[in-house]
Design an enzyme around this catalytic site. Structure first.
Site, mmCIF file in Angstrom:
data_model
loop_
_atom_site.group_PDB
_atom_site.id
_atom_site.type_symbol
_atom_site.label_atom_id
_atom_site.label_comp_id
_atom_site.label_asym_id
_atom_site.label_seq_id
_atom_site.Cartn_x
_atom_site.Cartn_y
_atom_site.Cartn_z
ATOM 1 N N PHE A 150 0.865 -1.185 0.000
ATOM 2 C CA PHE A 150 0.000 0.000 0.000
ATOM 3 C C PHE A 150 0.895 1.227 0.000
ATOM 4 C CE2 PHE A 150 -2.099 3.554 1.970
ATOM 5 C CZ PHE A 150 -3.363 3.547 1.399
ATOM 6 N N ASP A 235 9.238 2.351 1.743
ATOM 7 C CA ASP A 235 8.099 3.122 2.244
ATOM 8 C C ASP A 235 7.963 2.791 3.729
ATOM 9 O OD1 ASP A 235 5.609 3.950 3.121
ATOM 10 O OD2 ASP A 235 4.578 3.469 1.244
ATOM 11 N N LYS A 264 3.270 9.281 8.561
ATOM 12 C CA LYS A 264 2.266 9.204 9.631
ATOM 13 C C LYS A 264 2.680 9.854 10.966
ATOM 14 C CE LYS A 264 -0.850 5.777 7.849
ATOM 15 N NZ LYS A 264 -0.454 5.203 6.555
#
Ligand SMILES: *Cc1c(COP(=O)(O)O)cnc(C)c1O
Length: 407
Positions: A150, A235, A264
């Site tokens: 993702f 990532d 995040k």
């Protein structure tokens, strides 16, 4: 910073209308019925005064929990300068200091700041293409992502995201981006030095079910990408900044990538992301070739400096690893006992539990018991507690969780 008083009358007409499914916000989330009005430590409090132990952290964002004094102080100090934003036409002390600190703590020589995870990955794709273009191979533009990954919801990051339901309604996606199996033979067939610029990998796949990629696989992928002159992008938007018990997940697997994307937890809940890159990769970008209005502004950078200082301290990371052992031991022994658990996977404070029933049903039963968890796919419960959770709080939450899953 002064505390915001609790609203005296939580259920205003507007509140009732929205919770009764009518909302002026675009209907792209199936939102929970609770309405949170306050956060304290590792708990959220709803408008009716119910407390919820938080194993979600705003999807891995609130690593320091709620009402962290250091975040509040960093915000106040930053606001006292009068500078929320000045634009990337100018330098500011917080932006320069944060970039220097990220460089000091990592493999990187240069840092690009932006505002969200998808934006960081798309920036990394552009930078990889520019690096490849400088190699004099005009067709070296391809980006390869992995099965189960993702990377975000924008056109290029979506093209790298392996979730058919996210992709199908929006075709055509950005071109030149393909998904390959997590398999070295297949990667070896795909990674052509003439046509591929970069491979992007989550060292721990989050949304894809909390899959901890095998360190030996990642080491072999590093060797393969180096041999084929292809950049390796990690990532670490979900698994970076302390979540695995190392500041960066790449440290735990002993692989040095060419770029790392972060987002995040970076700025304590304010929107911020970063792309870390090697000297060679950074040298390929020239003024005017990429940009963003808000990226790395003084307010968000000030808060990120505080967060980075906390999550990079050896004591903090040791506590995350100890918490990881607590979660791992509790879940493994539960998986042996329970007929309702198929598998558990994880590292540090990032865990997935495959359950027999729909994972959402478990999440909902948790709400009734004051526990917030999330899912990663239809049958996987995902745990991303604030990294500051104490062992006692963790054990309390795990106790509730095992009860709501059942044996
Ligand atoms: C959340 C996430 C993203 C996307 O971040 P946004 O800020 O929502 O764009 C990308 N990659 C990973 C691994 C993520 O967990």
């Amino acid at each position: 910073m002064t505390a915001v008083p609790l609203p005296m009358e939580p259920a205003t007409a507007a509140v009732r209308a929205e919770s009764a499914t009518e909302s002026s916000q675009l209907g792209i989330y199936k939102r929970a019925p609770m309405r949170f009005v306050r956060g304290e430590g590792v708990e959220l409090i709803d408008a009716d005064g119910n407390r919820y132990l938080d194993f979600v952290s705003g999807i891995g964002v609130n690593a320091l929990g709620y009402a962290d004094r250091g975040i509040e102080d960093a915000l106040v100090v930053a606001l006292n300068t009068g500078l929320i934003h000045v634009s990337n036409l100018y330098r500011t002390d917080p932006g320069e200091a944060l970039a220097a600190e990220l460089v000091r703590l990592s493999f990187a020589a240069k840092v690009f700041f932006c505002n969200s995870g998808a934006e960081a990955n798309e920036g990394a794709f552009k930078i990889a293409r520019k690096w490849a273009r400088n190699s004099g191979r005009p067709a070296k533009t391809g980006i390869v992502a992995l099965r189960g990954g993702f990377h975000g919801r924008l056109f290029a990051s979506l093209a790298a995201t392996d979730r058919p339901s996210y992709r199908a309604p929006f075709r055509p996606l950005a071109g030149g981006i393909s998904i390959c199996e997590r398999d070295l033979a297949e990667l070896s067939a795909v990674l052509d030095p003439e046509t591929v610029a970069a491979v992007i990998v989550e060292p721990v796949q989050g949304e894809g079910g909390v899959r901890v990629l095998d360190p030996e696989f990642l080491k072999a992928l590093r060797a393969l990408t180096a041999e084929r002159e292809v950049l390796l992008v990690f990532d670490e938007i979900q698994c970076g900044l302390g979540r695995t018990g190392n500041l960066f997940a790449y440290e735990g697997v002993k692989v040095i990538p060419d770029m790392v994307t972060l987002a995040k937890p970076l700025a304590g809940g304010l929107p911020m992301a970063a792309v870390l890159m090697s000297e060679e990769v950074g040298a390929s970008m020239k003024p005017g070739e990429h940009g963003t209005t808000f990226g790395g502004g003084p307010l968000v950078a000030s808060v990120a400096r505080h967060v980075l200082g906390r999550v990079s301290s050896p004591e903090f990371l040791a506590a995350v690893r100890a918490n990881g052992d607590i979660i791992g031991n509790a879940l493994s022994s539960f998986a042996v006992r329970s007929q309702r658990v198929r598998a558990v996977r994880g590292v540090g404070m990032m865990w997935g539990i495959d359950v027999v029933e729909p994972a959402n049903d478990v999440v909902r039963r948790g709400w009734d018991r004051g526990l917030l968890t999330l899912t990663a796919g239809d049958h996987t419960i995902r745990l991303l507690p604030p990294l500051v959770m104490t062992p006692a709080e963790l054990k309390r939450g795990l106790g509730i969780l095992t009860e709501v899953i059942g044996e």
